[in-house]
Motif scaffolding. Structure first.
Motif, PDB file in Angstrom:
ATOM      1  N   TRP A 111       0.834  -1.201   0.000  1.00 18.05           N
ATOM      2  CA  TRP A 111       0.000   0.000   0.000  1.00 18.05           C
ATOM      3  C   TRP A 111       0.868   1.251   0.000  1.00 18.05           C
ATOM      4  O   TRP A 111       0.612   2.190  -0.757  1.00 18.05           O
ATOM      5  CB  TRP A 111      -0.931  -0.008   1.214  1.00 18.05           C
ATOM      6  N   LEU A 112       1.906   1.270   0.862  1.00 20.79           N
ATOM      7  CA  LEU A 112       2.825   2.410   0.902  1.00 20.79           C
ATOM      8  C   LEU A 112       3.491   2.635  -0.449  1.00 20.79           C
ATOM      9  O   LEU A 112       3.604   3.764  -0.914  1.00 20.79           O
ATOM     10  CB  LEU A 112       3.899   2.203   1.975  1.00 20.79           C
ATOM     11  N   ARG A 113       3.945   1.560  -1.072  1.00 20.25           N
ATOM     12  CA  ARG A 113       4.615   1.672  -2.371  1.00 20.25           C
ATOM     13  C   ARG A 113       3.675   2.265  -3.415  1.00 20.25           C
ATOM     14  O   ARG A 113       4.043   3.192  -4.137  1.00 20.25           O
ATOM     15  CB  ARG A 113       5.118   0.300  -2.830  1.00 20.25           C
ATOM     16  N   LYS A 114       2.445   1.753  -3.486  1.00 19.90           N
ATOM     17  CA  LYS A 114       1.485   2.248  -4.476  1.00 19.90           C
ATOM     18  C   LYS A 114       1.120   3.711  -4.215  1.00 19.90           C
ATOM     19  O   LYS A 114       1.031   4.508  -5.146  1.00 19.90           O
ATOM     20  CB  LYS A 114       0.229   1.377  -4.467  1.00 19.90           C
ATOM     21  N   LYS A 115       0.897   4.049  -2.952  1.00 18.89           N
ATOM     22  CA  LYS A 115       0.555   5.423  -2.595  1.00 18.89           C
ATOM     23  C   LYS A 115       1.711   6.366  -2.923  1.00 18.89           C
ATOM     24  O   LYS A 115       1.497   7.441  -3.476  1.00 18.89           O
ATOM     25  CB  LYS A 115       0.221   5.481  -1.105  1.00 18.89           C
ATOM     26  N   ALA A 116       2.926   5.960  -2.598  1.00 19.16           N
ATOM     27  CA  ALA A 116       4.106   6.779  -2.873  1.00 19.16           C
ATOM     28  C   ALA A 116       4.288   6.968  -4.384  1.00 19.16           C
ATOM     29  O   ALA A 116       4.561   8.081  -4.838  1.00 19.16           O
ATOM     30  CB  ALA A 116       5.351   6.139  -2.261  1.00 19.16           C
ATOM     31  N   MET A 145       8.783   6.000  -0.627  1.00 19.69           N
ATOM     32  CA  MET A 145       8.121   5.398   0.522  1.00 19.69           C
ATOM     33  C   MET A 145       8.615   6.047   1.807  1.00 19.69           C
ATOM     34  O   MET A 145       7.846   6.225   2.759  1.00 19.69           O
ATOM     35  CB  MET A 145       8.365   3.882   0.551  1.00 19.69           C
ATOM     36  N   ASN A 146       9.882   6.416   1.858  1.00 24.36           N
ATOM     37  CA  ASN A 146      10.437   7.074   3.036  1.00 24.36           C
ATOM     38  C   ASN A 146       9.734   8.409   3.284  1.00 24.36           C
ATOM     39  O   ASN A 146       9.340   8.714   4.410  1.00 24.36           O
ATOM     40  CB  ASN A 146      11.937   7.276   2.862  1.00 24.36           C
ATOM     41  N   PHE A 147       9.576   9.209   2.232  1.00 19.81           N
ATOM     42  CA  PHE A 147       8.893  10.504   2.369  1.00 19.81           C
ATOM     43  C   PHE A 147       7.472  10.303   2.875  1.00 19.81           C
ATOM     44  O   PHE A 147       7.026  10.985   3.800  1.00 19.81           O
ATOM     45  CB  PHE A 147       8.884  11.241   1.024  1.00 19.81           C
ATOM     46  N   LEU A 148       6.761   9.371   2.259  1.00 20.06           N
ATOM     47  CA  LEU A 148       5.373   9.125   2.636  1.00 20.06           C
ATOM     48  C   LEU A 148       5.277   8.643   4.084  1.00 20.06           C
ATOM     49  O   LEU A 148       4.433   9.120   4.849  1.00 20.06           O
ATOM     50  CB  LEU A 148       4.738   8.102   1.693  1.00 20.06           C
ATOM     51  N   THR A 149       6.131   7.728   4.482  1.00 23.51           N
ATOM     52  CA  THR A 149       6.119   7.220   5.853  1.00 23.51           C
ATOM     53  C   THR A 149       6.388   8.341   6.839  1.00 23.51           C
ATOM     54  O   THR A 149       5.703   8.460   7.865  1.00 23.51           O
ATOM     55  CB  THR A 149       7.146   6.082   6.020  1.00 23.51           C
ATOM     56  N   ASN A 150       7.358   9.195   6.546  1.00 25.89           N
ATOM     57  CA  ASN A 150       7.653  10.338   7.406  1.00 25.89           C
ATOM     58  C   ASN A 150       6.456  11.272   7.504  1.00 25.89           C
ATOM     59  O   ASN A 150       6.107  11.745   8.592  1.00 25.89           O
ATOM     60  CB  ASN A 150       8.875  11.106   6.891  1.00 25.89           C
ATOM     61  N   ARG A 151       5.822  11.553   6.367  1.00 27.21           N
ATOM     62  CA  ARG A 151       4.674  12.455   6.368  1.00 27.21           C
ATOM     63  C   ARG A 151       3.526  11.887   7.198  1.00 27.21           C
ATOM     64  O   ARG A 151       2.922  12.595   8.017  1.00 27.21           O
ATOM     65  CB  ARG A 151       4.203  12.724   4.940  1.00 27.21           C
TER      66      ARG A 151
END
Length: 51
Positions: A19-24, A31-37
């Motif tokens: 899910w993280l990969r697709k969203k990113a 994925m790192n940016f998205l996880t941090n956000r």
């Protein structure tokens, strides 16, 4: 003063990683940016609730 960036090893279920990969990818972000956000938004919401 800006927070120091430190590494964090995080184990997650494969479905969450997918899910993280697709969203990113959809946001043209890492994925790192998205996880941090997402973590920062959760932290800020928690702090607002505690105030």
């Amino acid at each position: 003063m800006k927070d120091e960036i430190v590494p964090l090893v995080l184990r997650v279920p494969e479905s969450l990683r997918d899910w993280l990969r697709k969203k990113a990818e959809a946001d043209t972000r890492s994925m790192n940016f998205l996880t941090n956000r997402l973590l920062r938004e959760a932290m800020e919401a928690d702090q607002e609730k505690a105030a």
